[in-house]
Design a protein around this motif. Structure first.
Motif, PDB file in Angstrom:
ATOM      1  N   THR A 218       0.839  -1.210   0.000  1.00 11.91           N
ATOM      2  CA  THR A 218       0.000   0.000   0.000  1.00 11.91           C
ATOM      3  C   THR A 218       0.866   1.249   0.000  1.00 11.91           C
ATOM      4  N   ASP A 221       2.156   1.824  -3.448  1.00 15.30           N
ATOM      5  CA  ASP A 221       1.124   2.420  -4.297  1.00 15.30           C
ATOM      6  C   ASP A 221       0.966   3.912  -4.017  1.00 15.30           C
ATOM      7  N   ALA A 222       1.022   4.281  -2.745  1.00 12.72           N
ATOM      8  CA  ALA A 222       0.870   5.691  -2.373  1.00 12.72           C
ATOM      9  C   ALA A 222       2.029   6.518  -2.916  1.00 12.72           C
ATOM     10  N   GLU A 225       2.131   7.446  -6.718  1.00 18.74           N
ATOM     11  CA  GLU A 225       1.230   8.489  -7.205  1.00 18.74           C
ATOM     12  C   GLU A 225       1.581   9.875  -6.667  1.00 18.74           C
ATOM     13  N   HIS A 227       3.067  13.454  -6.642  1.00 23.20           N
ATOM     14  CA  HIS A 227       3.287  14.382  -7.772  1.00 23.20           C
ATOM     15  C   HIS A 227       4.785  14.522  -8.054  1.00 23.20           C
ATOM     16  N   ASP A 339      -5.637   2.032   2.441  1.00 19.69           N
ATOM     17  CA  ASP A 339      -6.108   3.127   1.583  1.00 19.69           C
ATOM     18  C   ASP A 339      -4.907   3.913   1.061  1.00 19.69           C
ATOM     19  N   ALA A 340      -4.433   3.558  -0.131  1.00 15.83           N
ATOM     20  CA  ALA A 340      -3.240   4.195  -0.692  1.00 15.83           C
ATOM     21  C   ALA A 340      -3.461   5.677  -0.975  1.00 15.83           C
ATOM     22  N   ALA A 341      -4.662   6.040  -1.407  1.00 12.33           N
ATOM     23  CA  ALA A 341      -4.944   7.447  -1.714  1.00 12.33           C
ATOM     24  C   ALA A 341      -4.870   8.309  -0.456  1.00 12.33           C
ATOM     25  N   ALA A 342      -5.423   7.788   0.642  1.00 13.01           N
ATOM     26  CA  ALA A 342      -5.381   8.531   1.902  1.00 13.01           C
ATOM     27  C   ALA A 342      -3.944   8.657   2.407  1.00 13.01           C
ATOM     28  N   ARG A 344      -1.268   8.641   0.514  1.00 15.00           N
ATOM     29  CA  ARG A 344      -0.608   9.607  -0.365  1.00 15.00           C
ATOM     30  C   ARG A 344      -0.924  11.042   0.081  1.00 15.00           C
ATOM     31  N   ASP A 345      -2.160  11.268   0.483  1.00 16.56           N
ATOM     32  CA  ASP A 345      -2.550  12.596   0.967  1.00 16.56           C
ATOM     33  C   ASP A 345      -1.745  12.997   2.203  1.00 16.56           C
ATOM     34  N   THR A 348       1.835  13.771   1.184  1.00 24.63           N
ATOM     35  CA  THR A 348       1.905  15.036   0.459  1.00 24.63           C
ATOM     36  C   THR A 348       1.779  16.221   1.414  1.00 24.63           C
TER      37      THR A 348
END
Length: 389
Positions: A218, A221-222, A225, A227, A339-342, A344-345, A348
Protein backbone atom coordinates in the motif's frame (compact mmCIF):
# COMPACT_ATOMS: atom_id res chain seq x y z
CA UNK A 1 7.17 -2.51 47.94
CA UNK A 2 8.53 -5.91 46.92
CA UNK A 3 7.71 -6.72 43.30
CA UNK A 4 8.26 -10.03 41.50
CA UNK A 5 8.04 -10.03 37.69
CA UNK A 6 8.09 -13.28 35.71
CA UNK A 7 8.71 -13.33 31.96
CA UNK A 8 10.94 -14.72 29.24
CA UNK A 9 11.12 -11.18 27.82
CA UNK A 10 13.77 -10.14 30.32
CA UNK A 11 16.38 -12.67 29.26
CA UNK A 12 17.58 -9.69 27.20
CA UNK A 13 19.30 -7.18 29.49
CA UNK A 14 18.21 -4.21 27.37
CA UNK A 15 14.55 -5.13 27.96
CA UNK A 16 15.01 -4.66 31.73
CA UNK A 17 15.36 -0.86 31.65
CA UNK A 18 11.76 -0.12 32.67
CA UNK A 19 11.96 -2.50 35.64
CA UNK A 20 15.36 -1.10 36.67
CA UNK A 21 13.74 2.34 36.68
CA UNK A 22 10.85 0.94 38.72
CA UNK A 23 13.27 -0.31 41.40
CA UNK A 24 14.77 3.18 41.68
CA UNK A 25 11.54 5.17 41.97
CA UNK A 26 11.08 5.06 45.73
CA UNK A 27 13.19 3.99 48.72
CA UNK A 28 12.21 0.49 49.84
CA UNK A 29 11.15 -0.67 46.36
CA UNK A 30 12.69 -3.99 45.37
CA UNK A 31 12.21 -5.70 42.02
CA UNK A 32 13.14 -9.32 41.35
CA UNK A 33 12.75 -10.61 37.79
CA UNK A 34 12.39 -14.36 37.20
CA UNK A 35 13.47 -15.54 33.76
CA UNK A 36 13.74 -19.07 32.34
CA UNK A 37 17.19 -20.61 32.76
CA UNK A 38 17.09 -21.85 29.15
CA UNK A 39 15.11 -20.33 26.28
CA UNK A 40 14.96 -21.00 22.55
CA UNK A 41 13.18 -17.97 21.02
CA UNK A 42 13.41 -19.26 17.46
CA UNK A 43 13.24 -22.99 18.17
CA UNK A 44 16.05 -25.50 18.15
CA UNK A 45 17.55 -24.19 14.91
CA UNK A 46 18.09 -20.71 16.37
CA UNK A 47 20.02 -21.90 19.42
CA UNK A 48 19.48 -21.62 23.16
CA UNK A 49 19.83 -18.53 25.35
CA UNK A 50 21.04 -19.05 28.92
CA UNK A 51 20.61 -15.70 30.70
CA UNK A 52 22.92 -14.60 33.50
CA UNK A 53 22.00 -13.83 37.08
CA UNK A 54 22.74 -10.21 37.91
CA UNK A 55 21.91 -7.46 40.36
CA UNK A 56 22.07 -3.69 40.46
CA UNK A 57 21.01 -2.14 43.74
CA UNK A 58 17.46 -3.21 44.55
CA UNK A 59 16.95 -4.71 41.09
CA UNK A 60 17.79 -8.37 40.47
CA UNK A 61 17.42 -10.91 37.63
CA UNK A 62 17.19 -14.56 38.66
CA UNK A 63 17.21 -17.40 36.09
CA UNK A 64 15.09 -20.35 37.30
CA UNK A 65 14.90 -23.86 35.84
CA UNK A 66 11.95 -24.20 33.47
CA UNK A 67 9.74 -26.57 31.50
CA UNK A 68 9.08 -25.64 27.88
CA UNK A 69 11.91 -23.67 26.36
CA UNK A 70 10.10 -21.87 23.53
CA UNK A 71 6.34 -21.82 24.22
CA UNK A 72 5.04 -18.87 26.26
CA UNK A 73 1.80 -20.52 27.33
CA UNK A 74 3.42 -23.77 28.47
CA UNK A 75 6.32 -22.14 30.30
CA UNK A 76 6.48 -22.98 34.01
CA UNK A 77 9.23 -23.21 36.60
CA UNK A 78 11.13 -25.59 38.89
CA UNK A 79 11.44 -25.89 42.65
CA UNK A 80 13.88 -22.96 42.96
CA UNK A 81 10.91 -20.68 42.43
CA UNK A 82 9.38 -21.85 45.72
CA UNK A 83 12.57 -21.05 47.61
CA UNK A 84 12.78 -17.62 45.98
CA UNK A 85 9.18 -16.82 46.90
CA UNK A 86 9.72 -17.91 50.51
CA UNK A 87 12.80 -15.72 50.84
CA UNK A 88 11.62 -12.64 48.94
CA UNK A 89 7.93 -12.73 49.94
CA UNK A 90 6.70 -10.37 47.20
CA UNK A 91 3.77 -8.03 47.71
CA UNK A 92 3.09 -7.85 43.96
CA UNK A 93 3.50 -10.70 41.49
CA UNK A 94 3.28 -9.91 37.79
CA UNK A 95 3.53 -12.67 35.17
CA UNK A 96 3.94 -11.43 31.60
CA UNK A 97 2.89 -14.53 29.64
CA UNK A 98 -0.77 -13.78 28.89
CA UNK A 99 -4.13 -14.86 30.31
CA UNK A 100 -3.80 -18.57 29.50
CA UNK A 101 -0.30 -19.27 30.77
CA UNK A 102 0.64 -22.15 33.04
CA UNK A 103 3.27 -19.94 34.70
CA UNK A 104 0.56 -17.57 35.91
CA UNK A 105 -1.55 -20.42 37.26
CA UNK A 106 1.57 -21.76 38.97
CA UNK A 107 2.19 -18.41 40.69
CA UNK A 108 -1.46 -18.16 41.74
CA UNK A 109 -1.25 -21.57 43.41
CA UNK A 110 2.08 -20.82 45.10
CA UNK A 111 0.82 -17.45 46.32
CA UNK A 112 -2.00 -19.24 48.12
CA UNK A 113 0.00 -22.23 49.39
CA UNK A 114 2.80 -20.06 50.79
CA UNK A 115 0.30 -17.51 52.20
CA UNK A 116 2.10 -14.61 50.55
CA UNK A 117 -1.08 -12.56 50.05
CA UNK A 118 0.53 -10.84 47.09
CA UNK A 119 -1.46 -8.90 44.50
CA UNK A 120 -1.52 -10.92 41.28
CA UNK A 121 -1.29 -9.40 37.80
CA UNK A 122 -0.55 -10.52 34.29
CA UNK A 123 0.50 -8.71 31.12
CA UNK A 124 -0.85 -9.55 27.66
CA UNK A 125 -0.33 -8.35 24.09
CA UNK A 126 -3.14 -10.50 22.65
CA UNK A 127 -5.49 -8.25 20.66
CA UNK A 128 -7.57 -10.60 18.46
CA UNK A 129 -10.98 -12.01 19.46
CA UNK A 130 -10.87 -15.70 20.33
CA UNK A 131 -12.93 -18.63 21.58
CA UNK A 132 -11.50 -21.26 23.92
CA UNK A 133 -12.40 -24.87 24.60
CA UNK A 134 -11.73 -26.91 27.73
CA UNK A 135 -9.25 -27.33 29.29
CA UNK A 136 -7.72 -24.04 28.07
CA UNK A 137 -10.93 -22.13 28.80
CA UNK A 138 -10.87 -23.52 32.37
CA UNK A 139 -7.26 -22.37 32.75
CA UNK A 140 -8.08 -18.83 31.65
CA UNK A 141 -11.12 -18.61 33.93
CA UNK A 142 -9.02 -19.83 36.85
CA UNK A 143 -6.37 -17.20 36.11
CA UNK A 144 -8.91 -14.40 35.74
CA UNK A 145 -10.66 -15.38 38.98
CA UNK A 146 -7.54 -14.74 41.06
CA UNK A 147 -6.29 -11.67 39.18
CA UNK A 148 -5.98 -8.38 41.08
CA UNK A 149 -5.25 -6.33 37.97
CA UNK A 150 -4.23 -6.64 34.32
CA UNK A 151 -1.75 -4.68 32.23
CA UNK A 152 -2.67 -4.88 28.56
CA UNK A 153 -0.35 -3.69 25.82
CA UNK A 154 -3.27 -2.28 23.84
CA UNK A 155 -6.91 -1.16 24.00
CA UNK A 156 -8.20 -4.16 22.03
CA UNK A 157 -6.62 -6.57 24.49
CA UNK A 158 -8.38 -4.85 27.39
CA UNK A 159 -11.76 -5.00 25.62
CA UNK A 160 -11.32 -8.69 24.80
CA UNK A 161 -10.63 -9.55 28.44
CA UNK A 162 -13.75 -7.62 29.47
CA UNK A 163 -15.67 -9.75 26.98
CA UNK A 164 -14.18 -12.85 28.63
CA UNK A 165 -15.62 -11.79 31.96
CA UNK A 166 -12.89 -9.85 33.75
CA UNK A 167 -14.34 -6.97 35.77
CA UNK A 168 -11.29 -5.74 37.71
CA UNK A 169 -8.82 -2.94 36.99
CA UNK A 170 -6.95 -2.85 33.67
CA UNK A 171 -4.05 -0.55 32.79
CA UNK A 172 -3.22 -0.09 29.10
CA UNK A 173 0.50 0.46 28.52
CA UNK A 174 3.30 -1.19 26.51
CA UNK A 175 5.62 -3.80 27.99
CA UNK A 176 8.79 -1.94 27.01
CA UNK A 177 9.60 1.75 26.80
CA UNK A 178 11.94 3.75 24.61
CA UNK A 179 15.49 4.61 25.71
CA UNK A 180 15.66 8.35 25.20
CA UNK A 181 19.45 8.30 25.57
CA UNK A 182 19.74 6.11 22.44
CA UNK A 183 16.70 7.30 20.53
CA UNK A 184 17.13 11.05 20.29
CA UNK A 185 17.60 13.69 17.58
CA UNK A 186 21.12 13.46 16.11
CA UNK A 187 22.16 14.64 12.62
CA UNK A 188 23.44 11.92 10.26
CA UNK A 189 25.11 13.85 7.45
CA UNK A 190 27.82 11.26 6.82
CA UNK A 191 25.36 8.34 6.72
CA UNK A 192 23.08 10.29 4.40
CA UNK A 193 25.98 10.85 2.02
CA UNK A 194 26.90 7.16 2.13
CA UNK A 195 23.33 6.21 1.14
CA UNK A 196 23.15 8.82 -1.63
CA UNK A 197 20.53 10.97 0.09
CA UNK A 198 20.71 14.61 -0.99
CA UNK A 199 20.01 17.47 1.47
CA UNK A 200 16.92 18.58 -0.48
CA UNK A 201 15.32 15.11 -0.61
CA UNK A 202 12.35 14.22 1.60
CA UNK A 203 13.03 10.78 3.13
CA UNK A 204 10.02 8.52 3.69
CA UNK A 205 11.10 5.82 6.13
CA UNK A 206 10.03 2.36 7.20
CA UNK A 207 11.64 0.13 9.83
CA UNK A 208 10.50 -3.45 10.39
CA UNK A 209 9.74 -6.73 8.67
CA UNK A 210 9.20 -6.87 4.92
CA UNK A 211 5.95 -8.87 5.08
CA UNK A 212 2.47 -8.29 3.55
CA UNK A 213 0.74 -7.47 6.85
CA UNK A 214 2.98 -4.45 7.38
CA UNK A 215 1.25 -2.68 4.47
CA UNK A 216 4.35 -2.03 2.36
CA UNK A 217 2.52 -2.71 -0.90
CA UNK A 218 0.00 0.00 0.00
CA UNK A 219 2.85 2.38 0.83
CA UNK A 220 4.42 1.59 -2.55
CA UNK A 221 1.12 2.42 -4.30
CA UNK A 222 0.87 5.69 -2.37
CA UNK A 223 4.40 6.76 -3.25
CA UNK A 224 3.94 5.84 -6.90
CA UNK A 225 1.23 8.49 -7.20
CA UNK A 226 3.14 11.31 -5.49
CA UNK A 227 3.29 14.38 -7.77
CA UNK A 228 6.59 14.63 -9.70
CA UNK A 229 7.28 18.08 -8.19
CA UNK A 230 8.31 16.41 -4.92
CA UNK A 231 11.86 15.10 -4.54
CA UNK A 232 11.79 12.09 -2.25
CA UNK A 233 13.50 8.81 -1.34
CA UNK A 234 12.07 5.70 0.32
CA UNK A 235 14.35 4.25 2.99
CA UNK A 236 13.48 0.68 4.00
CA UNK A 237 15.29 -0.74 7.03
CA UNK A 238 14.70 -4.38 7.87
CA UNK A 239 14.39 -7.70 6.12
CA UNK A 240 11.78 -10.17 4.90
CA UNK A 241 10.45 -12.32 2.08
CA UNK A 242 8.40 -9.49 0.55
CA UNK A 243 11.45 -7.63 -0.76
CA UNK A 244 11.51 -9.17 -4.28
CA UNK A 245 7.77 -8.52 -4.74
CA UNK A 246 8.14 -4.97 -3.49
CA UNK A 247 11.15 -4.35 -5.71
CA UNK A 248 9.25 -5.61 -8.76
CA UNK A 249 6.21 -3.48 -7.92
CA UNK A 250 8.38 -0.39 -7.54
CA UNK A 251 10.09 -1.18 -10.83
CA UNK A 252 6.76 -1.36 -12.67
CA UNK A 253 5.64 1.88 -11.04
CA UNK A 254 8.82 3.64 -12.15
CA UNK A 255 10.05 4.47 -8.65
CA UNK A 256 12.65 1.74 -8.09
CA UNK A 257 15.49 4.28 -8.30
CA UNK A 258 14.02 6.06 -5.27
CA UNK A 259 14.28 3.00 -2.97
CA UNK A 260 17.13 2.56 -0.50
CA UNK A 261 17.38 -0.89 1.08
CA UNK A 262 19.23 -1.38 4.38
CA UNK A 263 19.09 -4.90 5.80
CA UNK A 264 20.20 -6.60 9.02
CA UNK A 265 20.77 -3.47 11.10
CA UNK A 266 21.55 -4.05 14.82
CA UNK A 267 18.95 -2.44 17.07
CA UNK A 268 21.58 -0.14 18.55
CA UNK A 269 22.07 1.43 15.10
CA UNK A 270 18.37 1.99 14.32
CA UNK A 271 18.44 5.56 15.75
CA UNK A 272 20.99 6.52 13.07
CA UNK A 273 18.57 5.55 10.30
CA UNK A 274 15.52 7.05 11.98
CA UNK A 275 17.36 10.36 12.09
CA UNK A 276 17.67 10.30 8.30
CA UNK A 277 13.88 10.30 7.91
CA UNK A 278 11.50 13.19 7.42
CA UNK A 279 8.65 10.84 8.32
CA UNK A 280 8.36 7.27 9.59
CA UNK A 281 5.41 5.37 8.12
CA UNK A 282 3.84 2.28 9.71
CA UNK A 283 1.08 1.21 7.26
CA UNK A 284 0.09 -2.06 8.99
CA UNK A 285 -2.96 -4.02 7.76
CA UNK A 286 -5.18 -6.27 9.88
CA UNK A 287 -5.93 -9.83 8.76
CA UNK A 288 -8.27 -12.26 10.53
CA UNK A 289 -11.51 -14.18 10.11
CA UNK A 290 -13.50 -12.42 12.86
CA UNK A 291 -16.64 -14.40 12.07
CA UNK A 292 -15.16 -17.73 13.11
CA UNK A 293 -12.90 -16.16 15.75
CA UNK A 294 -10.00 -18.34 14.73
CA UNK A 295 -6.58 -17.58 16.17
CA UNK A 296 -5.14 -17.14 12.68
CA UNK A 297 -4.55 -13.56 11.69
CA UNK A 298 -2.75 -10.46 12.84
CA UNK A 299 -3.40 -6.92 14.03
CA UNK A 300 -0.79 -4.35 15.04
CA UNK A 301 -0.31 -4.82 18.79
CA UNK A 302 1.52 -1.55 19.41
CA UNK A 303 4.13 -0.44 16.87
CA UNK A 304 7.20 0.17 19.03
CA UNK A 305 9.06 1.82 16.15
CA UNK A 306 6.54 4.67 16.34
CA UNK A 307 7.70 5.77 19.79
CA UNK A 308 11.33 5.29 18.76
CA UNK A 309 10.79 7.64 15.80
CA UNK A 310 8.89 10.12 17.95
CA UNK A 311 11.76 10.15 20.46
CA UNK A 312 14.07 11.05 17.54
CA UNK A 313 11.73 13.96 16.72
CA UNK A 314 10.63 12.30 13.48
CA UNK A 315 6.93 12.84 12.57
CA UNK A 316 4.98 9.61 12.16
CA UNK A 317 2.22 8.38 9.86
CA UNK A 318 0.33 5.22 10.75
CA UNK A 319 -2.67 3.21 9.60
CA UNK A 320 -5.63 2.64 11.90
CA UNK A 321 -4.72 -1.03 12.47
CA UNK A 322 -4.86 -2.11 16.11
CA UNK A 323 -3.12 0.13 18.62
CA UNK A 324 -1.49 2.52 16.14
CA UNK A 325 -4.05 5.37 16.41
CA UNK A 326 -3.86 5.26 20.23
CA UNK A 327 -0.07 5.43 20.17
CA UNK A 328 -0.01 8.35 17.75
CA UNK A 329 -3.07 10.17 19.14
CA UNK A 330 -2.92 13.74 17.76
CA UNK A 331 0.89 13.76 17.56
CA UNK A 332 1.10 12.45 14.01
CA UNK A 333 -1.11 11.51 11.06
CA UNK A 334 -3.26 8.41 10.58
CA UNK A 335 -5.13 6.92 7.62
CA UNK A 336 -7.54 4.02 6.98
CA UNK A 337 -5.50 0.84 6.56
CA UNK A 338 -5.06 -0.28 2.97
CA UNK A 339 -6.11 3.13 1.58
CA UNK A 340 -3.24 4.20 -0.69
CA UNK A 341 -4.94 7.45 -1.71
CA UNK A 342 -5.38 8.53 1.90
CA UNK A 343 -1.77 7.64 2.68
CA UNK A 344 -0.61 9.61 -0.37
CA UNK A 345 -2.55 12.60 0.97
CA UNK A 346 -0.82 12.37 4.38
CA UNK A 347 2.60 12.09 2.74
CA UNK A 348 1.91 15.04 0.46
CA UNK A 349 0.81 17.14 3.42
CA UNK A 350 4.20 16.69 5.07
CA UNK A 351 6.17 17.16 1.85
CA UNK A 352 4.31 20.38 1.02
CA UNK A 353 4.12 21.85 4.53
CA UNK A 354 7.48 22.03 6.34
CA UNK A 355 5.83 23.83 9.25
CA UNK A 356 3.39 20.95 9.75
CA UNK A 357 6.29 18.50 9.62
CA UNK A 358 8.19 20.42 12.30
CA UNK A 359 5.07 20.83 14.45
CA UNK A 360 4.23 17.12 14.41
CA UNK A 361 7.86 16.22 15.04
CA UNK A 362 7.80 18.27 18.24
CA UNK A 363 4.38 16.99 19.32
CA UNK A 364 5.50 13.41 18.82
CA UNK A 365 8.69 14.02 20.76
CA UNK A 366 6.78 15.57 23.66
CA UNK A 367 4.34 12.66 23.70
CA UNK A 368 7.12 10.08 23.72
CA UNK A 369 8.93 11.82 26.59
CA UNK A 370 5.74 12.16 28.63
CA UNK A 371 4.26 8.70 28.12
CA UNK A 372 6.71 6.21 26.64
CA UNK A 373 10.18 6.43 28.16
CA UNK A 374 11.15 3.61 30.51
CA UNK A 375 10.91 5.99 33.46
CA UNK A 376 7.46 7.23 32.40
CA UNK A 377 6.20 3.64 32.10
CA UNK A 378 7.75 2.68 35.44
CA UNK A 379 5.81 5.51 37.10
CA UNK A 380 2.57 4.38 35.43
CA UNK A 381 3.16 0.81 36.55
CA UNK A 382 3.87 1.76 40.17
CA UNK A 383 0.80 4.01 40.23
CA UNK A 384 -1.30 1.08 38.99
CA UNK A 385 0.06 -1.16 41.74
CA UNK A 386 -0.97 1.50 44.26
CA UNK A 387 -4.53 1.39 42.94
CA UNK A 388 -4.71 -2.31 43.85
CA UNK A 389 -3.81 -1.80 47.51
Amino acid sequence: MRILVVSHTYIVDLNCEKLRSLAQLEPGTEVVVVVPKRWRPGGVQKGTIEPRSWQEGSFRVVPVSNWSENHQGLLCFGAELVTLLQQFRPQVIQVEQGSRSLAYAQLIVLNRLLKLNAKLLFFTWWNLPYKLKPPVSWLEQFNLRYTSGIISGNQDGAEILRHHGYEGKIQVMPQLGVDEARFCPQPQHQLAAQLGIQPDQFVVGYVGRFVPEKGLLTLCDALAEIHPEFNWKWLLVGRGDLRPTLQEKAQKAGIADRLIWVESVPHAEIPNYLNLMHTLVLPSETSQDFKTLTSAGWKEQFGHVLIEAMACRVPVIGSDSGEIPYVIDDSGLTFPEGDAAALRDRLTQLMAQPELTRSLAQKGYDRAMLHYTNLALAKQQLAFYRQLE
